[in-house]
Design an enzyme around this catalytic site. Sequence first.
Site, PDB file in Angstrom:
ATOM      1  CE1 TYR A  63      -3.449   2.675   0.621  1.00 53.91           C
ATOM      2  CE2 TYR A  63      -2.142   3.154   2.606  1.00 53.91           C
ATOM      3  CZ  TYR A  63      -3.322   3.436   1.644  1.00 53.91           C
ATOM      4  OH  TYR A  63      -4.018   4.696   1.914  1.00 53.91           O
ATOM      5  CG  ASP A 108       5.516   3.745   0.836  1.00 55.74           C
ATOM      6  OD1 ASP A 108       6.047   4.379   1.882  1.00 55.74           O
ATOM      7  OD2 ASP A 108       4.450   3.568   0.261  1.00 55.74           O
ATOM      8  CE  LYS A 137       1.122   5.347   8.343  1.00 51.96           C
ATOM      9  NZ  LYS A 137       1.216   4.396   7.137  1.00 51.96           N
TER      10      LYS A 137
HETATM   11  C1  LIG Z   1       0.651   5.008   5.749  1.00 57.19           C
HETATM   12  C2  LIG Z   1       1.209   4.476   4.552  1.00 57.19           C
HETATM   13  C3  LIG Z   1       1.244   5.272   3.391  1.00 57.19           C
HETATM   14  C4  LIG Z   1       0.197   6.416   3.298  1.00 57.19           C
HETATM   15  O1  LIG Z   1       0.444   7.630   4.211  1.00 57.19           O
HETATM   16  P1  LIG Z   1      -0.770   8.661   4.634  1.00 57.19           P
HETATM   17  O2  LIG Z   1      -0.030   9.553   5.603  1.00 57.19           O
HETATM   18  O3  LIG Z   1      -1.903   7.732   5.248  1.00 57.19           O
HETATM   19  O4  LIG Z   1      -1.217   9.282   3.393  1.00 57.19           O
HETATM   20  C5  LIG Z   1       1.926   5.118   2.310  1.00 57.19           C
HETATM   21  N1  LIG Z   1       2.775   4.099   2.413  1.00 57.19           N
HETATM   22  C6  LIG Z   1       2.837   3.342   3.369  1.00 57.19           C
HETATM   23  C7  LIG Z   1       3.782   2.319   3.307  1.00 57.19           C
HETATM   24  C8  LIG Z   1       2.215   3.514   4.530  1.00 57.19           C
HETATM   25  O5  LIG Z   1       2.222   2.512   5.516  1.00 57.19           O
END
Ligand SMILES: *Cc1c(COP(=O)(O)O)cnc(C)c1O
Length: 425
Positions: free
Chosen positions: A143, A238, A266
């Site tokens: 994701y 990511d 995060k």
């Molecule tokens: C949470 C997450 C996102 C999206 O981040 P948001 O701040 O919710 O837009 C993208 N990539 C990964 C791996 C994530 O865990």
Amino acid sequence: MSTQSAELFARARRRIPGGVNSPVRAFRGLGREPFFVERAQGANIWDVEGKKYIDYVGTWGPAILGHAPPVVIEAVQAAAARGVSFGIPNPLEVEMAELICRWVPSIEKVRMVNSGTEATMSCVRLARGFTKRDRIIKFEGCYHGHVDALLVHAGSGALTHGQPDSAGVPDEFARLTIALPFNNLAAVRETFAKWPNEIAAVILEPIPANAGLYFPQAGFLEGLREECTKHGALLIFDEVMTGFRVARGGAQELYGVRPDLTALGKVIGGGLPVGAFGGRAEIMDQLSPLGPVYQAGTLSGNPLAMAAGLAQLRELERIDGWKLLEELGARFEQATRDSLGETGTAAVFHRVGSMFCLFFTPNPVTDLASAKDSDPGKFARFFNHCLDAGVYFAPSQFETGFLSTAHTPEQLDETARVVRAALAS
Ligand SMILES: *Cc1c(COP(=O)(O)O)cnc(C)c1O
């Protein structure tokens, strides 16, 4: 659940789609409604009725020092008193950029944004602008936020046509996204062979943590690095979830593989809305105003967010948070494995540092397909038992749990008792 939470949820549903501002919070598939939180401190949260829980979600990762850590609260209060946003360069942006580049050596230059979604979206646009190519490889089950081009995980037949996971994403966008099974290097090689000069980037969570939690097999990340270099495509990690959590320098430090671009989020914001993306200077300099790839943000790098993030990251380093999290994680893992053994539960427990997942399947989990073997009914019963007993795990089988440096050994022991009882029932 409680009457106050039920009343709030009824009001929320009238004015907010599904009653929530992010879908997983709706507790779908669990046979109950979400609770509303009044406040949080350390590893605890309290709902609006005053019921206390031990929290293993940590606002989905950012709360690595626990909730409301004094250093972060004080930094935010001090910054707020000087003004919450200027839209003019401020010194904290420079401090943040320097810290990121020092801790994550693959990042030579970095831009701040306001969410993980913005970070991955910007990485993809930049990779396309830099390589002058359009196709993207991603992996099923990874994701990357709700970016149009990345809301695709397709099924078999994905080698030719991506299919969007969401209404509102044109097939024409999805077609440029090729979704492959994680840990399958042969599929990546085939795809590069099929479109040798068309793939702009390979994007992945180096440790996938949004379909439960599973790991790259030996050689997978190194193989991706090699293929990307060979074919002139960019490798994008990511690390929105893993950055500053699994190690100071993220999963790339843990596995010793250097991506071209990295998306962060995060933990970097200390609970405020923050993301970042960065990488090789040569690529980052393609961004506006230096280069032709446009990217901007009214509130990007605002002093409140920078103060919160810097305070959290510096405190983590000061207390050697990663070592502490590994110790807590090992203790949590041992207790969980003991409980699984004592209750004769056939399940798979995965952990890296302070991230963990319990899959209700007897089979190994290495990708999305094997993660989906988990029994949703068993998960729902386990979740509900734990929640009723005051332990809040993520409300979905396909999410990762988080420990924070604020979790005490006593709280872990209490959790182990609850988990054992839940598994036994
Ligand atoms: C949470 C997450 C996102 C999206 O981040 P948001 O701040 O919710 O837009 C993208 N990539 C990964 C791996 C994530 O865990």
